[in-house]
Design a protein around this motif. Structure first.
Motif, short mmCIF file in Angstrom:
data_model
loop_
_atom_site.label_atom_id
_atom_site.label_comp_id
_atom_site.label_asym_id
_atom_site.label_seq_id
_atom_site.Cartn_x
_atom_site.Cartn_y
_atom_site.Cartn_z
N THR A 326 0.60 -1.37 0.05
CA THR A 326 0.04 0.06 0.03
C THR A 326 0.92 1.23 0.07
O THR A 326 1.90 1.26 0.70
N TYR A 327 0.63 2.21 -0.58
CA TYR A 327 1.08 3.67 -0.77
C TYR A 327 0.84 4.31 0.26
O TYR A 327 -0.23 4.67 0.58
N ILE A 328 2.08 4.55 1.05
CA ILE A 328 1.70 5.67 2.35
C ILE A 328 2.08 7.06 1.67
O ILE A 328 1.29 7.81 2.37
N GLY A 329 3.22 7.42 1.05
CA GLY A 329 3.27 8.91 0.42
C GLY A 329 4.39 8.93 0.07
O GLY A 329 5.47 7.93 0.08
N GLU A 355 7.95 0.48 4.89
CA GLU A 355 9.43 0.37 3.81
C GLU A 355 9.63 1.76 3.05
O GLU A 355 8.82 2.15 2.52
N ALA A 356 10.91 2.22 3.29
CA ALA A 356 11.18 3.17 2.39
C ALA A 356 12.10 2.70 1.19
O ALA A 356 12.86 1.83 1.45
N MET A 357 11.56 3.12 -0.05
CA MET A 357 12.26 2.70 -1.24
C MET A 357 13.27 3.66 -1.63
O MET A 357 13.19 4.75 -2.31
N LYS A 364 14.48 0.04 2.98
CA LYS A 364 14.84 0.24 4.32
C LYS A 364 13.71 0.32 5.24
O LYS A 364 12.71 1.13 5.02
N GLU A 365 13.25 -0.72 6.04
CA GLU A 365 12.59 -0.98 7.04
C GLU A 365 12.48 0.06 8.22
O GLU A 365 13.57 0.15 8.80
N LEU A 366 11.61 1.01 8.32
CA LEU A 366 11.51 1.88 9.45
C LEU A 366 10.38 1.98 10.33
O LEU A 366 9.04 1.44 10.03
N MET A 367 10.66 2.04 11.51
CA MET A 367 9.41 2.06 12.42
C MET A 367 8.56 3.35 12.65
O MET A 367 9.36 4.48 12.60
N ILE A 402 9.90 7.25 -1.78
CA ILE A 402 8.51 6.90 -1.52
C ILE A 402 8.41 5.70 -0.23
O ILE A 402 9.46 4.96 -0.09
N LEU A 403 7.33 5.78 0.28
CA LEU A 403 6.97 4.89 1.55
C LEU A 403 5.96 4.13 1.15
O LEU A 403 4.73 4.53 0.84
N ARG A 404 6.06 2.89 1.37
CA ARG A 404 4.90 2.08 1.34
C ARG A 404 4.75 0.74 2.45
O ARG A 404 5.66 0.81 3.21
N ARG A 405 3.80 0.25 2.60
CA ARG A 405 3.52 -0.58 3.50
C ARG A 405 2.99 -1.91 3.10
O ARG A 405 2.14 -1.88 2.37
N LYS A 406 3.51 -2.97 3.83
CA LYS A 406 2.94 -4.36 3.34
C LYS A 406 1.54 -4.33 3.75
O LYS A 406 0.97 -4.09 4.68
N THR A 407 0.54 -4.94 2.69
CA THR A 407 -0.82 -5.00 3.00
C THR A 407 -1.22 -5.81 4.02
O THR A 407 -0.68 -7.01 4.03
N ILE A 408 -2.11 -5.39 4.84
CA ILE A 408 -2.54 -6.23 6.19
C ILE A 408 -3.54 -6.97 5.59
O ILE A 408 -4.60 -6.22 5.11
N GLU A 409 -3.75 -8.11 5.80
CA GLU A 409 -4.79 -9.21 5.11
C GLU A 409 -6.05 -8.65 6.11
O GLU A 409 -5.82 -8.65 7.34
#
Length: 409
Positions: A326-329, A355-357, A364-367, A402-409
């Motif tokens: 999913t696209y975060i911003g 995740e920062a692309m 890069k995985e970021l909290m 670009i920031l994205r997040r793995k889609t949560i089921e």
């Protein structure tokens, strides 16, 4: 080896900048008239000027589509539009209609003309014809195999360019020339208003039994009989280069910034790795395949490149995309405290991992440590799309990431 261009689509100024930042050699866009993606945001003349400036500052070219099939009433408007484009520093026009081609040669004599795939460019004689009229490049028909493109390369002038699709949606109709949308909805695909009826679900009605619908089925879920899989040639970049193709074209002027960033960055790395050596490319194939699977798609096919398509080229049971991320911003700025400033596109919360692309191909995985809204109030989540936010990820990020997040089921 010929110099390879990576050509990326953009439906808006925001996406154009993403395409450039993530590795495009050239970007193609549509203006507000005479392109085949009327439902895309498209570019005003002012947007086009800003886009050209952004591209050229980074050594990237800008192409503009004017690839409708014109009717009588269109021609005066085309001429007026091209007169306006004289004051926009574009690098090429993408055209399919001979009348529009003629107008472009007269009004914009110094602008390259590329012949759109819509013009049914299926043999070397067509390439020679357009070259004789002054076209710099022809976009190959989707229906050509790599063997056919390789023969075309042998039979056309060395300085003529071949552009071919390497990734994106496939069309049910020959070279994209479709009457289905106009027949069913009154919106003409060849005038830029396609409603994509090839993605709909269909049933059969027998003439003497109106109202009784019989499913066209492979199984009890029905079938989407026109619904092609998406083209993906990430595993065959060497073969595309060997065929003598000059420009690798990504389809998708209706796509999101996340999609554009994902495909641009992946193909950029694949091309650059191949230039370093075939073994480097082969070693990184698992990375390319994993990354390309992180954008939305309808399953993948190699289209016509290795011969005619078959039953495995279609998706029969649904018309949905696979969407794992999913696209975060997109980071628009970084403040003095190192916080990322951006407009949020989908919900995320404190404590989640995004995740920062990175531009170099790394992820890069970021909290998410802290979120502030536009009023600088601390919030636990950002559920409302298009909120202006500041977010602390613990590390500063570059503008444009670009920031994205793995889609949560």
């Amino acid at each position: 080896m010929r110099e390879i261009e990576l050509l990326i689509p953009a439906g808006s100024l925001e996406v154009l900048k993403v395409a450039v930042d993530y590795g495009a050699d050239a970007v193609y866009v549509g203006g507000e008239s005479f392109g085949l993606r009327a439902k895309a945001h498209n570019f005003s003349l002012e947007d086009m000027r800003e886009g050209a400036q952004y591209c050229h500052a980074k050594g990237v070219k800008l192409y503009v589509t004017a690839n409708i099939f014109a009717h009588n009433d269109d021609l005066a408007g085309v001429e007026a539009y091209f007169e306006q484009l004289r004051f926009v520093p574009i690098d090429a026009l993408i055209i399919s209609d001979p009348a529009i081609f003629t107008i472009a040669k007269r009004v914009l004599p110094d602008v390259e003309i590329h012949i759109s795939t819509q013009a049914n460019n299926t043999n070397y004689g067509i390439y020679q014809f357009w070259y004789g009229l002054g076209a710099k490049r022809v976009v190959s028909a989707r229906e050509l195999s790599l063997a056919e493109i390789k023969e075309i390369r042998r039979r056309i002038p060395e300085d003529m360019e071949i552009e071919s699709f390497i990734h994106g949606a496939m069309c049910i109709s020959y070279s994209g020339r479709c009457l289905l949308s106009h027949f069913l909805t009154g919106r003409d695909a060849n005038q830029g208003a396609c409603t994509h009826p090839c993605r709909w679900k269909y049933s059969v009605v027998e003439e003497k039994r109106p109202g009784e619908y019989f499913p066209v089925e492979e199984d009890d879920r029905g079938t989407y009989i026109f619904n092609s899989k998406d083209l993906c040639m990430i595993e065959y970049v060497p073969e595309m280069i060997d065929a003598g193709i000059d420009s690798f074209k990504i389809e998708g002027r209706m796509k999101t910034a996340l999609y554009v960033a994902t495909v641009a960055r992946t193909y950029r790395k694949a091309i650059d790795d191949y230039k370093m050596g075939i073994e480097v490319y082969k070693e990184n194939l698992p990375y390319y395949k994993e990354e390309i699977g992180k954008c939305t798609y309808r399953q993948f096919t190699t289209g016509f490149y290795f011969g005619k398509t078959d039953t495995d080229s279609q998706v029969y049971d649904n018309n949905e995309y696979v969407k794992d991320y999913t696209y975060i911003g997109t980071v628009e700025d970084v403040d003095d405290e190192g916080r990322a400033c951006f407009i949020q596109r989908n919900k995320f919360s404190v404590g989640e991992t995004v995740e920062a692309m990175m531009f170099d191909g790394a992820n890069k995985e970021l909290m998410v440590l802290h979120i502030w809204n536009e009023d600088m109030q601390s919030v636990e989540s950002a559920p409302h799309p298009k909120e202006k936010l500041k977010v602390d990820f613990g590390v500063p990020l570059q503008k444009g990431i670009i920031l994205r997040r793995k889609t949560i089921e």
